[in-house]
Design an enzyme around this catalytic site. Structure first.
Site, PDB file in Angstrom:
ATOM      1  N   TYR A 180      93.382 -29.697 103.072  1.00  0.00           N
ATOM      2  CA  TYR A 180      92.638 -29.156 101.929  1.00  0.00           C
ATOM      3  C   TYR A 180      92.149 -27.760 102.262  1.00  0.00           C
ATOM      4  CZ  TYR A 180      88.183 -30.071 104.333  1.00  0.00           C
ATOM      5  OH  TYR A 180      87.141 -30.069 105.236  1.00  0.00           O
ATOM      6  N   CYS A 181      91.854 -26.997 101.196  1.00  0.00           N
ATOM      7  CA  CYS A 181      91.320 -25.651 101.409  1.00  0.00           C
ATOM      8  C   CYS A 181      90.227 -25.354 100.394  1.00  0.00           C
ATOM      9  CB  CYS A 181      92.414 -24.600 101.442  1.00  0.00           C
ATOM     10  SG  CYS A 181      93.566 -24.596 100.061  1.00  0.00           S
ATOM     11  N   ARG A 182      90.285 -24.215  99.712  1.00  0.00           N
ATOM     12  CA  ARG A 182      89.146 -23.770  98.899  1.00  0.00           C
ATOM     13  C   ARG A 182      89.093 -24.368  97.505  1.00  0.00           C
ATOM     14  NH1 ARG A 182      89.957 -17.522 100.801  1.00  0.00           N
ATOM     15  NH2 ARG A 182      88.608 -17.607 102.664  1.00  0.00           N
ATOM     16  N   CYS A 186      94.198 -22.503  95.895  1.00  0.00           N
ATOM     17  CA  CYS A 186      94.250 -21.994  97.267  1.00  0.00           C
ATOM     18  C   CYS A 186      95.582 -22.420  97.887  1.00  0.00           C
ATOM     19  CB  CYS A 186      93.081 -22.560  98.072  1.00  0.00           C
ATOM     20  SG  CYS A 186      93.057 -22.043  99.805  1.00  0.00           S
ATOM     21  N   LEU A 210      86.932 -28.076  98.829  1.00  0.00           N
ATOM     22  CA  LEU A 210      85.641 -28.599  99.280  1.00  0.00           C
ATOM     23  C   LEU A 210      84.540 -28.467  98.233  1.00  0.00           C
ATOM     24  CD1 LEU A 210      83.812 -29.150 102.272  1.00  0.00           C
ATOM     25  CD2 LEU A 210      82.834 -27.212 101.071  1.00  0.00           C
TER      26      LEU A 210
END
Length: 227
Positions: A180-182, A186, A210
């Protein structure tokens, strides 16, 4: 209240609401809000992450601050910005949702630049939480380390996308990995999943980022402990 006063009241009232719209009427400022949703950043870090000069980033941040969308603190010669509160992130989410529902060009741009994204088997937050609690998944945070430190999914490993190839031996091959990222647009997570799969790992990406996870009231951790 006579008619003239009513008109003056409405004009002045909606002019204040319009300050929010004006502050958001910039692609650069929307991107700054996305990065700030990950946590506090210095002006220099924000400039680097968004491909702007420090002077340009600072000007955009001042516009956001004038609209009370971000807060600021000083530490020595450095200036740090953060979102004013969770309502600002909710507003940012709403802009994305309305845009996705109303502007067809958004889908065309995503399809053009992020080919066959569905093949990365995106997983939603609710399903991911269930699999995590069952112990069936490894969570991989592929954002910059500073953003991981500010807040991350429970027990997630910090592995910025540029480091993954060199750190593959740290990852077990007998469990599913979710990167996962932003946020939903993303590309760090997409790149991570493609790299992991090319090396024989069973990998997927989280549909959200997140901040979206946190907005759902799901648990996060930081260097200060669980929230």
């Amino acid at each position: 209240m006579d008619k003239q006063k009513k008109r003056a009241f409405k004009n002045q009232l909606y002019e204040q609401f319009a300050r929010i719209g004006k502050a958001l009427s910039s692609a650069h400022r929307l991107e700054l809000l996305e990065v700030l949703a990950q946590g506090e950043h210095s002006v220099e870090a924000l400039a680097q992450e968004t491909g702007m000069s420090v002077a340009n980033a600072s000007q955009h941040l001042q516009v956001l601050r004038a609209a009370q969308l971000v807060d600021v603190r000083r530490e020595g010669v450095y200036i740090y910005y953060r979102l004013a509160d969770e309502q600002v992130f909710t507003l940012w989410q709403t802009i994305l949702q309305v845009g996705e529902a109303r502007i067809a060009e958004i889908d065309r741009i995503v399809d053009t630049f992020l080919h066959d994204r569905d093949l990365l088997q995106p997983i939603g937050a609710t399903e991911l939480l269930k699999r995590f609690l069952e112990g069936n998944v490894i969570l991989l945070d592929v954002r910059p380390v500073e953003e991981y430190t500010a807040g991350h999914l429970p027990d997630a490993l910090s592995m910025p996308v540029a480091e993954i190839e060199a750190r593959l031996p740290e990852l077990p091959q007998d469990k599913e990995i979710v990167a996962y990222c932003r946020g939903p647009y993303c590309v760090f997570a997409d790149e991570a999943v493609e790299l992991l799969r090319s090396n024989g790992y069973n990998a997927r990406r989280l549909e959200q980022g997140l901040p979206d996870w946190r907005a759902l009231g799901l648990p996060i951790e930081s260097s200060k402990g669980a929230h």
